[in-house]
Write an enzyme that holds these catalytic residues in place. Structure first.
Site, PDB file in Angstrom:
ATOM      1  N   ASN A  35      -5.903 -15.326  -8.391  1.00  0.00           N
ATOM      2  CA  ASN A  35      -5.205 -15.009  -7.136  1.00  0.00           C
ATOM      3  C   ASN A  35      -4.179 -13.892  -7.332  1.00  0.00           C
ATOM      4  O   ASN A  35      -3.484 -13.506  -6.386  1.00  0.00           O
ATOM      5  CB  ASN A  35      -4.528 -16.257  -6.541  1.00  0.00           C
ATOM      6  CG  ASN A  35      -3.387 -16.779  -7.401  1.00  0.00           C
ATOM      7  OD1 ASN A  35      -3.166 -16.321  -8.528  1.00  0.00           O
ATOM      8  ND2 ASN A  35      -2.644 -17.737  -6.879  1.00  0.00           N
ATOM      9  N   VAL A  60      -7.298 -21.087  -7.031  1.00  0.00           N
ATOM     10  CA  VAL A  60      -8.082 -22.275  -7.388  1.00  0.00           C
ATOM     11  C   VAL A  60      -7.464 -23.568  -6.865  1.00  0.00           C
ATOM     12  O   VAL A  60      -8.108 -24.614  -6.885  1.00  0.00           O
ATOM     13  CB  VAL A  60      -8.310 -22.399  -8.916  1.00  0.00           C
ATOM     14  CG1 VAL A  60      -9.132 -21.238  -9.431  1.00  0.00           C
ATOM     15  CG2 VAL A  60      -7.001 -22.516  -9.667  1.00  0.00           C
ATOM     16  N   SER A  78      -2.909 -20.256 -14.459  1.00  0.00           N
ATOM     17  CA  SER A  78      -1.600 -20.920 -14.450  1.00  0.00           C
ATOM     18  C   SER A  78      -0.540 -19.908 -14.844  1.00  0.00           C
ATOM     19  O   SER A  78      -0.767 -19.097 -15.750  1.00  0.00           O
ATOM     20  CB  SER A  78      -1.529 -22.077 -15.453  1.00  0.00           C
ATOM     21  OG  SER A  78      -0.211 -22.621 -15.481  1.00  0.00           O
ATOM     22  N   LYS A  94       0.797 -27.133  -8.768  1.00  0.00           N
ATOM     23  CA  LYS A  94      -0.442 -27.205  -7.983  1.00  0.00           C
ATOM     24  C   LYS A  94      -1.653 -26.680  -8.754  1.00  0.00           C
ATOM     25  O   LYS A  94      -2.738 -27.257  -8.686  1.00  0.00           O
ATOM     26  CB  LYS A  94      -0.275 -26.434  -6.664  1.00  0.00           C
ATOM     27  CG  LYS A  94       0.543 -27.202  -5.630  1.00  0.00           C
ATOM     28  CD  LYS A  94       0.925 -26.348  -4.454  1.00  0.00           C
ATOM     29  CE  LYS A  94      -0.214 -26.185  -3.466  1.00  0.00           C
ATOM     30  NZ  LYS A  94       0.265 -25.516  -2.225  1.00  0.00           N
ATOM     31  N   ASN A 102     -10.074 -29.239  -8.584  1.00  0.00           N
ATOM     32  CA  ASN A 102     -11.123 -28.431  -7.941  1.00  0.00           C
ATOM     33  C   ASN A 102     -12.132 -27.903  -8.961  1.00  0.00           C
ATOM     34  O   ASN A 102     -13.339 -27.901  -8.708  1.00  0.00           O
ATOM     35  CB  ASN A 102     -10.501 -27.263  -7.174  1.00  0.00           C
ATOM     36  CG  ASN A 102      -9.788 -27.707  -5.909  1.00  0.00           C
ATOM     37  OD1 ASN A 102     -10.078 -28.777  -5.368  1.00  0.00           O
ATOM     38  ND2 ASN A 102      -8.845 -26.904  -5.430  1.00  0.00           N
ATOM     39  N   TYR A 148       5.935 -27.185 -15.781  1.00  0.00           N
ATOM     40  CA  TYR A 148       4.833 -26.645 -16.592  1.00  0.00           C
ATOM     41  C   TYR A 148       4.306 -27.709 -17.550  1.00  0.00           C
ATOM     42  O   TYR A 148       3.100 -27.961 -17.624  1.00  0.00           O
ATOM     43  CB  TYR A 148       5.329 -25.433 -17.369  1.00  0.00           C
ATOM     44  CG  TYR A 148       4.261 -24.739 -18.191  1.00  0.00           C
ATOM     45  CD1 TYR A 148       3.187 -24.094 -17.569  1.00  0.00           C
ATOM     46  CD2 TYR A 148       4.328 -24.704 -19.579  1.00  0.00           C
ATOM     47  CE1 TYR A 148       2.207 -23.456 -18.321  1.00  0.00           C
ATOM     48  CE2 TYR A 148       3.360 -24.061 -20.335  1.00  0.00           C
ATOM     49  CZ  TYR A 148       2.310 -23.435 -19.702  1.00  0.00           C
ATOM     50  OH  TYR A 148       1.333 -22.801 -20.444  1.00  0.00           O
ATOM     51  N   TYR A 162     -12.368 -37.436 -16.011  1.00  0.00           N
ATOM     52  CA  TYR A 162     -13.695 -36.943 -15.597  1.00  0.00           C
ATOM     53  C   TYR A 162     -14.700 -37.094 -16.729  1.00  0.00           C
ATOM     54  O   TYR A 162     -15.881 -37.371 -16.506  1.00  0.00           O
ATOM     55  CB  TYR A 162     -13.611 -35.471 -15.153  1.00  0.00           C
ATOM     56  CG  TYR A 162     -13.478 -35.309 -13.655  1.00  0.00           C
ATOM     57  CD1 TYR A 162     -14.559 -34.902 -12.866  1.00  0.00           C
ATOM     58  CD2 TYR A 162     -12.277 -35.587 -13.016  1.00  0.00           C
ATOM     59  CE1 TYR A 162     -14.440 -34.764 -11.495  1.00  0.00           C
ATOM     60  CE2 TYR A 162     -12.146 -35.451 -11.639  1.00  0.00           C
ATOM     61  CZ  TYR A 162     -13.235 -35.042 -10.880  1.00  0.00           C
ATOM     62  OH  TYR A 162     -13.120 -34.910  -9.517  1.00  0.00           O
ATOM     63  N   ARG A 189       8.802 -14.050 -22.461  1.00  0.00           N
ATOM     64  CA  ARG A 189       8.490 -14.596 -23.778  1.00  0.00           C
ATOM     65  C   ARG A 189       9.078 -13.710 -24.864  1.00  0.00           C
ATOM     66  O   ARG A 189       9.277 -12.506 -24.670  1.00  0.00           O
ATOM     67  CB  ARG A 189       6.984 -14.772 -23.930  1.00  0.00           C
ATOM     68  CG  ARG A 189       6.483 -15.961 -23.127  1.00  0.00           C
ATOM     69  CD  ARG A 189       5.011 -16.202 -23.291  1.00  0.00           C
ATOM     70  NE  ARG A 189       4.228 -15.438 -22.355  1.00  0.00           N
ATOM     71  CZ  ARG A 189       2.970 -15.706 -22.055  1.00  0.00           C
ATOM     72  NH1 ARG A 189       2.368 -16.737 -22.606  1.00  0.00           N
ATOM     73  NH2 ARG A 189       2.307 -14.961 -21.192  1.00  0.00           N
TER      74      ARG A 189
END
Length: 326
Positions: A35, A60, A78, A94, A102, A148, A162, A189
């Site tokens: 995104n 996502v 992420s 999220k 998803n 995080y 899963y 960082r």
């Protein structure tokens, strides 16, 4: 024979873009998804002309649809640096929860094998040193870094659910500090911060007294470890990182020596919940994957410095982007 198809989320980011390169090189058809909230299309623009690469501009955290067969999914979407996830804590949670859910649903539908990018941050500020995969961690769930750390811990938990409940083929990589070309200079960082400050002629900022340690892995070594893990038959977490530990004060000295910058090191207060030690135990990666890092820090730092040196001058002085929270 038809080419295998792989979906890589976070494809325009630092690690995602290097993964795209590797899978193209290995002869896969690569579908990149991002995104672009922290990713940069310039990291993958060299791939756009290739028939075996396609790109979806998509978040996502919303429903994912990818037409056709999928053999593998690598979930690397992420925010991954403190400057990002402290600014966009809700999106960080999220993408680790809804985004992972998803991707797992898509993997189940496509009968694809899925690898998730977890992190050494699941160990928090560790009470065990070095960190083995069996260590459960010491994490503050409501501290500033909790968004995080807990997103990644949840990501591991739902991935294992899963695997056990649906029989999905899953892999979990716990990534330790990694560096190399395509890192963002202003992502907060240590390595890009130090090199950026040196190139701008600014003093190098070390937090705390600089005694806290990190273990830096060059990106090519990390990508090799991830590739081997994906193709292995091991469903549990595996540490991938370089066990060569160094204090941040000594690391800043190395950067000064490499760059020749005539600046000094300045000290600022340590951020909340900043880990004091970080060193992977990579016994599992050695045993299961036959993997260990091969590029030493002096060579990796040289390559990374060469990359940053050739960036346009405006990149050096670019401010971190402002985010909106959803």
């Amino acid at each position: 024979m038809e080419k295998k198809r792989v979906l890589i989320t976070g494809a325009a980011g630092f690690l995602g873009s290097h993964l795209c390169d590797r899978f193209i090189k290995e002869g896969y058809h690569v579908i990149g998804m991002d995104n672009l909230i922290t990713g940069d299309l310039r990291n993958i623009e060299h791939l756009f002309k290739l028939p075996d690469f396609e790109f979806y501009h998509h978040d996502v955290s919303k429903f994912i649809h990818v037409p056709g067969r999928l053999d593998y999914i690598l979930h690397f979407a992420s925010p991954a640096s403190p400057i990002d996830y402290l600014k966009i804590p809700i999106q960080t949670l999220k993408v680790g929860s809804l985004g992972t859910h998803n991707c797992l649903g898509l993997a189940k539908e496509k009968k694809a094998r899925m690898l998730i990018a977890s992190t050494s941050e699941v160990y928090g500020d560790p009470l065990v040193h070095p960190q083995t995969e069996s260590y459960w961690g010491n994490v503050n769930p409501i501290g500033p870094r909790g968004v995080y750390d807990e997103a990644k811990r949840f990501q591991e938990a739902i991935t294992m659910a899963y695997h056990t409940y649906h029989g999905l083929e899953t892999r979990i990589v716990r990534i330790f500090n990694t560096y190399g070309p395509r890192m963002r200079l202003n992502d907060g960082r240590a390595l890009p911060a130090f090199i950026g400050q040196a190139l701008r002629g600014e003093d190098l900022t070390v937090f705390g007294d600089g005694s806290q340690t990190r273990s830096f892995c060059y990106v090519d070594d990390l990508i090799e470890g991830i590739y081997r893990l994906l193709l292995s038959d091991y469903p549990y977490p595996v540490n991938i990182g370089n066990p060569n530990e160094i204090s941040l004060k000594d690391f800043a000295e190395e950067v000064l020596k490499l760059t020749g910058a005539k600046v000094k090191i300045v000290y600022k207060p340590l951020p909340v919940d900043d880990p004091k030690q970080r060193q992977p135990d990579i016994s599992k990666a050695k045993e299961i994957l036959g993997w260990q890092p091969t590029i030493d820090r002096s060579e990796g730092l040289r390559r990374t410095y060469e990359y940053f040196k050739q960036l346009p001058k405006e990149e050096l002085f670019k401010q971190p982007k402002e985010f909106t929270q959803h």
